[in-house]
Scaffold this active site. Structure first.
Site, mmCIF file in Angstrom:
data_model
loop_
_atom_site.group_PDB
_atom_site.id
_atom_site.type_symbol
_atom_site.label_atom_id
_atom_site.label_comp_id
_atom_site.label_asym_id
_atom_site.label_seq_id
_atom_site.Cartn_x
_atom_site.Cartn_y
_atom_site.Cartn_z
ATOM 1 C CG HIS A 1 -5.893 -2.761 0.364
ATOM 2 N ND1 HIS A 1 -5.061 -2.447 -0.686
ATOM 3 C CD2 HIS A 1 -5.408 -2.103 1.436
ATOM 4 C CE1 HIS A 1 -4.109 -1.627 -0.252
ATOM 5 N NE2 HIS A 1 -4.302 -1.406 1.028
ATOM 6 C CB SER B 1 -0.856 0.008 1.262
ATOM 7 O OG SER B 1 -2.055 -0.561 0.999
HETATM 8 C C1 GCU Z 1 -5.817 4.194 1.318
HETATM 9 C C2 GCU Z 1 -5.304 5.035 0.168
HETATM 10 C C3 GCU Z 1 -4.323 4.262 -0.719
HETATM 11 C C4 GCU Z 1 -3.277 3.547 0.107
HETATM 12 C C5 GCU Z 1 -3.942 2.742 1.203
HETATM 13 C C6 GCU Z 1 -2.997 2.105 2.217
HETATM 14 O O1 GCU Z 1 -6.681 3.219 0.851
HETATM 15 O O2 GCU Z 1 -6.393 5.482 -0.570
HETATM 16 O O3 GCU Z 1 -3.688 5.135 -1.628
HETATM 17 O O4 GCU Z 1 -2.463 2.759 -0.706
HETATM 18 O O5 GCU Z 1 -4.753 3.601 1.982
HETATM 19 O O6 GCU Z 1 -1.894 2.550 2.405
HETATM 20 O O7 GCU Z 1 -3.449 1.168 2.879
#
Ligand code: GCU
Length: 403
Positions: A385, A243
């Site tokens: 995710h 992320s």
């Molecule tokens: C949020 C954000 C992303 C990022 C993510 C994370 O969802 O929108 O850009 O990658 O957090 O770091 O978990």
């Protein structure tokens, strides 16, 4: 109060027509036809564009940096590993600003050992349930498990063992190292605190290095340490990140060619995904919800994506010719899995300049069907995710034959 954020597209049919900025045309209009010209000219052009417009410029390696090994124990993980904790003080005249590197080295290997490095979200103590790991005293997000008033507690020990599987790394013959990103720069809006406070001349500049830039800078400082640690093979350091920490890993790997390989998991916008598809997280949202991540110059693209003279395929191309793996997940629409694939697909051009293969397909592959070429890897797995054992399985396969 957060200013209103433009609604985000999650419909493929709404993706606008776009043209990606050329990777292999020099600013003077000439074609880049060889890896040599890429390395000697185009690479620097792209780096300065990305620094000025997005991640911010970066200070050089600090002259007064010191490393203090404050813990060393060869009986860690049931005797399988030696744990070291190393404090990196960036400037010995400002010793309240530092990051701690937590390192495990497999005891069974006697020569310098390859290492897997990744930042963590809420303190080194999250990485493994080992009571000897120093609990971070830096600010942590209130959302972190076990945090009280933005401070980490005992309850957070071992919380993130699945995110960065240290014991498995040791069993596979790799050293593992992790650093709390918030030691380098806490993840909230203040572009002048933490490491940025060491560089007052950069403050208030629209291209001052941002939080993602600072995290990437910190990763290079860890590499400065590995170059001095005789137990580590500094020529074989794999950089990983999930992320937002994947965004930092990619940027660090793009800039710092001492990293041998980069593996990014669901780093999405500002990481591996193309902004110009305008699918999933928008520039408008990322600059408003996470205003600390990129330099102030980047804000001008919030509602002006078509005018961006760069995109994330450039970051990926800067990793060439070193091995690069992108992992993503079908339900992670915010990060735009298809945009992550197309970004890698565009970056393959530079791998080809170096004589390596591109991806054997032009379309996003089916779920759970990983692709690995000589230098590139990609998979889209089922699910949401995050990072799973499936991701790590594929990464280990990739690392083993390419590091
Ligand atoms: C949020 C954000 C992303 C990022 C993510 C994370 O969802 O929108 O850009 O990658 O957090 O770091 O978990």
């Amino acid at each position: 109060m957060l200013a209103s954020v433009k609604a985000q597209t999650l419909e493929e049919s709404e993706v606008p027509k776009y043209t990606l900025p050329a990777l292999t045309i020099l600013n003077n209009g000439k074609d880049v036809k060889t890896a040599k010209v890429w390395e000697s000219k185009r690479r620097d052009e792209i780096i300065s564009l990305l620094k000025n417009e997005m991640y911010g410029i970066m200070p050089k390696k600090p002259k007064r940096m010191v490393f203090k090994v404050f813990d060393m124990d060869s009986t860690a993980i049931n005797g399988k590993a030696t744990r070291k904790q190393v404090r990196v003080i960036f400037d010995k005249k400002a010793d309240s600003i530092f990051m701690d590197i937590l390192i495990y080295i497999p005891n069974k290997i006697k020569q310098p050992v390859p290492l897997i490095l990744g930042l963590n979200f809420a303190g080194n103590q999250e990485a493994l349930n080992d009571p000897k790991i120093k609990i971070t005293e830096s600010w942590v997000s209130k959302k972190s498990k076990g945090a009280i008033k933005n401070k980490a507690t005992e309850a957070s020990r071992g919380n993130a063992e699945d995110v960065f599987p240290i014991e498995r790394m040791i069993d596979e013959g790799y050293a593992a190292a992790t650093i709390y990103a918030g030691d380098i720069d806490p993840d909230y809006l203040d572009l002048n605190n933490a490491v940025q406070s060491l560089y007052p001349k950069l403050q208030n500049r629209k291209d001052n290095f941002s939080t993602i830039g600072a995290w990437a800078w910190g990763l290079s400082r860890a590499m400065d340490y590995f170059e001095k640690d005789k137990q580590v093979d500094e020529k074989r350091v794999v950089l990983t990140g999930l992320s937002r920490l994947g965004k930092a890993a990619l940027w660090a790997g793009a800039l710092d060619q001492r990293f041998a390989m980069v593996i990014s998991t669901e780093s999405g916008k500002g990481g591996d995904a193309l902004f110009k598809r305008e699918f999933g997280e928008s520039v408008d949202r990322i600059t408003k919800v996470f205003p600390q991540w990129f330099c102030l110059n980047f804000d001008k693209y919030a509602n002006n994506v078509s005018q961006m003279p760069f995109d994330q395929h450039m970051v990926l191309a800067l990793v060439a010719p070193r091995p690069l793996y992108i992992g993503t997940a079908i339900e992670d629409l915010n990060e735009d899995p298809k945009g992550e694939f197309l970004s890698l697909k565009a970056a393959e051009l530079v791998y080809k300049l170096f004589g390596f293969n591109g991806l054997p397909i032009n379309q996003l592959p089916k779920v759970n069907q990983p692709i690995q070429t000589d230098k590139l890897g990609f998979h889209i797995r089922e699910g949401k995710h995050g990072i799973t054992a499936y991701d790590w399985h594929n990464y280990f396969v990739f690392i083993k034959s390419r590091l």
